[in-house]
Design a protein around this motif. Structure first.
Motif, PDB file in Angstrom:
ATOM      1  N   ALA A  28      40.327  32.372  27.774  1.00 25.23           N
ATOM      2  CA  ALA A  28      39.189  32.327  28.697  1.00 25.23           C
ATOM      3  C   ALA A  28      39.645  32.154  30.148  1.00 25.23           C
ATOM      4  O   ALA A  28      39.017  32.695  31.074  1.00 25.23           O
ATOM      5  CB  ALA A  28      38.239  31.201  28.304  1.00 25.23           C
ATOM      6  N   THR A  32      38.671  34.743  33.022  1.00 27.87           N
ATOM      7  CA  THR A  32      37.883  34.319  34.189  1.00 27.87           C
ATOM      8  C   THR A  32      38.594  34.691  35.486  1.00 27.87           C
ATOM      9  O   THR A  32      37.972  35.182  36.435  1.00 27.87           O
ATOM     10  CB  THR A  32      37.644  32.799  34.137  1.00 27.87           C
ATOM     11  OG1 THR A  32      36.969  32.472  32.920  1.00 27.87           O
ATOM     12  CG2 THR A  32      36.801  32.345  35.322  1.00 27.87           C
ATOM     13  N   ALA A 145      24.242  31.125  29.101  1.00 27.81           N
ATOM     14  CA  ALA A 145      24.665  31.872  27.924  1.00 27.81           C
ATOM     15  C   ALA A 145      26.133  32.242  28.078  1.00 27.81           C
ATOM     16  O   ALA A 145      26.685  32.228  29.185  1.00 27.81           O
ATOM     17  CB  ALA A 145      23.813  33.133  27.758  1.00 27.81           C
ATOM     18  N   GLN A 146      26.787  32.547  26.978  1.00 28.62           N
ATOM     19  CA  GLN A 146      28.180  32.962  27.005  1.00 28.62           C
ATOM     20  C   GLN A 146      28.245  34.455  27.352  1.00 28.62           C
ATOM     21  O   GLN A 146      28.199  35.322  26.476  1.00 28.62           O
ATOM     22  CB  GLN A 146      28.825  32.693  25.649  1.00 28.62           C
ATOM     23  CG  GLN A 146      28.937  31.231  25.290  1.00 28.62           C
ATOM     24  CD  GLN A 146      29.849  30.479  26.249  1.00 28.62           C
ATOM     25  OE1 GLN A 146      30.850  31.017  26.727  1.00 28.62           O
ATOM     26  NE2 GLN A 146      29.496  29.235  26.542  1.00 28.62           N
ATOM     27  N   LEU A 148      30.621  35.766  29.655  1.00 29.73           N
ATOM     28  CA  LEU A 148      31.872  36.127  30.330  1.00 29.73           C
ATOM     29  C   LEU A 148      32.394  37.478  29.850  1.00 29.73           C
ATOM     30  O   LEU A 148      32.775  38.325  30.666  1.00 29.73           O
ATOM     31  CB  LEU A 148      32.927  35.041  30.092  1.00 29.73           C
ATOM     32  CG  LEU A 148      34.327  35.342  30.674  1.00 29.73           C
ATOM     33  CD1 LEU A 148      34.250  35.563  32.179  1.00 29.73           C
ATOM     34  CD2 LEU A 148      35.295  34.217  30.330  1.00 29.73           C
ATOM     35  N   GLN A 149      32.408  37.682  28.538  1.00 30.38           N
ATOM     36  CA  GLN A 149      32.963  38.934  28.028  1.00 30.38           C
ATOM     37  C   GLN A 149      32.164  40.161  28.450  1.00 30.38           C
ATOM     38  O   GLN A 149      32.738  41.111  29.001  1.00 30.38           O
ATOM     39  CB  GLN A 149      33.076  38.878  26.508  1.00 30.38           C
ATOM     40  CG  GLN A 149      33.858  40.051  25.926  1.00 30.38           C
ATOM     41  CD  GLN A 149      34.007  39.949  24.422  1.00 30.38           C
ATOM     42  OE1 GLN A 149      33.145  40.397  23.671  1.00 30.38           O
ATOM     43  NE2 GLN A 149      35.112  39.330  23.968  1.00 30.38           N
ATOM     44  N   GLN A 220      27.592  35.645  35.542  1.00 26.79           N
ATOM     45  CA  GLN A 220      28.686  34.935  34.881  1.00 26.79           C
ATOM     46  C   GLN A 220      28.702  33.449  35.261  1.00 26.79           C
ATOM     47  O   GLN A 220      28.984  32.585  34.425  1.00 26.79           O
ATOM     48  CB  GLN A 220      30.019  35.594  35.255  1.00 26.79           C
ATOM     49  CG  GLN A 220      31.217  35.086  34.462  1.00 26.79           C
ATOM     50  CD  GLN A 220      31.887  33.894  35.116  1.00 26.79           C
ATOM     51  OE1 GLN A 220      31.844  33.749  36.340  1.00 26.79           O
ATOM     52  NE2 GLN A 220      32.502  33.044  34.314  1.00 26.79           N
ATOM     53  N   SER A 222      26.031  31.645  36.271  1.00 28.03           N
ATOM     54  CA  SER A 222      24.763  31.023  35.848  1.00 28.03           C
ATOM     55  C   SER A 222      24.149  30.134  36.919  1.00 28.03           C
ATOM     56  O   SER A 222      23.210  29.373  36.638  1.00 28.03           O
ATOM     57  CB  SER A 222      24.950  30.189  34.563  1.00 28.03           C
ATOM     58  OG  SER A 222      25.403  31.008  33.509  1.00 28.03           O
TER      59      SER A 222
END
Length: 599
Positions: A28, A32, A145-146, A148-149, A220, A222
């Motif tokens: 991660a 990032t 929420a996740q 990043l991907q 990303q 948030s």
């Protein structure tokens, strides 16, 4: 050496492949960090379309990032899906850029740069105070929420599109318009480029990618607030990255972002307290010892692999042009004009040009028929060049009318007059300095009344290059030419405008007698073969007498004589104010009579 040209594209494909795999590695932290690099590249490259390609330093480019971020966050928090919020961010930012283009592009140089920079604190204050919309200092919290991907993968896709757009700009008509504006806006207009729409389009285009970067980073992170999306402490970083490697270079923004972002991250982790100082010192050293970016440094240019990343635009253009079939020699690709009839092609009615209390052109009325070659003479400051500028709309006359084939030119801009059929040279040559000889001549072919594609224009330009006897300099930059070669280039570029009226300003001055004779032959040839009407400002009477049908003399902006050369040079007022009492009418066997002076 040929294989080295493929090195940057191959490395680029490898980089994209590695970045594509990264978010699936489970790291991660690296994902990032790579995401922030992708965002910086989008911002830096889109900024360089305005600054590096067009020459306008937009220090407020980050404002589009902030507008996009806020528009995305507001729509997303309102319950809309991601794709609708993303489209809304692009749309709102494009509208804002289009509106801002109107006042911003009334400014030039430093004034434009500082006016654009002022957008950032202005928008930051608005974001703090428009609480019902932006939630002020509290900022906007996006749905957690996740992401990043998916955000990373979309950012990578936008980066690829950004680079593809850059390649398209470099070889497109739009890109050549940007480069002509960067070199000389006024000349760009006088060869047919409509500069106002081009400026608006490039600002809107760059704003769309800035908005995409802002929307993706807001998604990303948030969370956004005014300081994070409009703050000066982050707004100038992508610009510094581009300048670090080389603005205006194809790979400059990419290399700069990769190196400086990596350096910045290393300093944050490894150096405590002095990272900002070291970062700033690096930029200062590059600016001092490697102006234009380190990819332009001499030592970089000597390293075969690195040199490929530092190739200038004209080097890429030359490589492409040498692979394309050419058109050289033979007849010029010009139409044959009809010159029959007594109707004047160009007519001036009481034209006056005044600068404050100085009257440069005073109530001049004259008419010139199609197919005539007219010499325009007069002492320094008599208004000859000013008269040219009134015809080509470099100046708007204070009073009077200029008619071209019966049409009043008052409602036309410089580009419209060029497309109507007026081509000109300048007393002091003004080529597009960092473009090649071939590109200089191709630009009016791209933007004339019947515009050609860049490929066809570059091919057709070779005939004009040969006509001007500049064939060996075809792929050389214009700023590498001698003064005489620059004059020949300007003459060829004026012919490439496909003119019905050609305004020639002191082209023969400084040439050898043999060169003057060749130029006189060119003037006679374009009239006799193609029917082009010529007004020629010149002080070499032996040149004028070989080709002109009549001569017009000016004194302090006033027309004092108009007739055959022999009659004009015997005119008492012309003798008293310009030629002097000792001057006589030139004879064919006499040595050249040269009166030096500049209007």
């Amino acid at each position: 050496m040929k294989g080295l040209h493929r090195l940057p594209p191959l490395l680029g494909l490898g980089l994209v492949a590695a970045l594509l795999v990264l978010p699936f590695s489970g790291n991660a932290y690296l994902t990032t960090f790579a995401f922030t690099v992708l965002i910086a590249y989008i911002l830096g490259q889109s900024w360089d379309w305005v600054a590096g390609e067009m020459g306008y330093v937009n220090l407020g480019h980050y404002a589009f990032y902030g507008i996009g971020a806020y528009a995305f966050a507001i729509v997303l928090v309102g319950g809309s899906p991601f794709w609708l919020a993303f489209v809304a961010a692009l749309g709102v930012t494009a509208v804002a850029a289009r509106l801002l283009a109107v006042p911003l592009f009334r400014l030039h140089g430093d004034y434009f740069a500082f006016a654009s920079l002022a957008l950032l604190p202005l928008l930051e204050v608005l974001a703090y105070n428009l609480t019902p919309i932006t939630r002020g200092a509290d900022g906007i919290v996006l749905p957690v929420a996740q992401v990043l991907q998916p955000a990373y993968l979309i950012a990578l896709a936008v980066c690829v599109v950004t680079f593809v757009v850059t390649l398209r700009i470099h070889g497109a008509r739009f890109g050549y318009a940007l480069k002509s504006i960067r070199n000389d806006e006024q000349v760009a207009e006088t060869v047919g480029v409509r500069i106002a729409p081009v400026k608006r389009r490039v600002l809107v285009l760059s704003s769309l990618f800035g908005a995409a970067a802002g929307a993706l980073q807001a998604w990303q992170m948030s969370y956004i607030d005014p300081a994070t999306v409009f703050g000066l402490n982050v707004a100038l970083a992508p610009i510094a990255m581009v300048l670090f490697a080389g603005s205006g270079l194809r790979y400059g923004p990419l290399i700069g972002v990769l190196l400086l972002a990596s350096m910045q991250q290393w300093l944050l982790v490894s150096v405590k307290g002095f990272q900002a100082t070291l970062y700033g010192a690096t930029l200062l050293l590059i600016g001092r010892f490697m102006p234009g970016g380190f990819l332009r440094a001499k030592w970089v240019r000597r390293v075969p692999g690195l040199a490929e990343f530092g190739r200038e635009h004209h080097e890429h253009a030359t490589a492409s042009a040498m692979q394309a079939p050419g058109q050289a020699g033979g007849e010029l690709p010009l139409p044959t004009l009809q010159v029959a009839g007594e109707r004047p092609l160009i007519e001036l009615q009481g034209v006056r040009m005044q600068f404050g209390g100085n009257v440069a052109v005073n109530d001049v009325s004259l008419s010139i028929r199609a197919g005539e070659i007219v010499g325009l003479i007069g002492p320094n400051g008599s208004g000859k060049t000013t008269l040219f500028n009134c015809i080509s709309r470099v100046y708007t006359p204070t009073a009077g009318r200029v008619l071209f084939d019966g049409q009043d030119l008052a409602d036309l801009g410089r580009d419209g007059i060029a497309r109507l059929g007026v081509g000109r040279t300048y007393q002091i040559p003004r080529p597009f300095s960092d473009l090649t000889v071939q590109e200089n001549i191709a630009i009016p072919l791209m933007f004339g009344a019947n515009p050609l594609s860049p490929r066809d224009a570059l091919r057709e330009a070779r005939a004009f290059v040969d006509y001007a006897e500049l064939g060996p300099r075809l792929y050389d930059r214009a700023d590498a030419l001698s003064v005489q070669e620059k004059k020949a280039l300007e003459f060829a570029r004026a012919l490439a405008c496909r003119p019905r009226l050609l305004l020639v300003d002191e082209v023969a001055s400084g040439l050898t007698p043999a060169e003057v004779r060749r130029f006189v032959e060119h003037i006679r040839h374009v009239r006799d073969r193609y029917g082009i009407t010529v007004i020629w400002v010149e002080h070499i009477f032996s040149a004028l007498e070989q080709v002109v049908d009549r001569v017009i003399a000016l004194e302090q902006g006033v027309l004092i004589a108009d007739g055959p050369l022999d009659a004009v040079v015997r005119n008492e007022r012309v003798l008293a104010t310009y030629l002097g009492a000792a001057a006589t009418a030139p004879q064919a066997s006499a040595p050249p009579l040269l009166i030096r002076g500049v209007a």
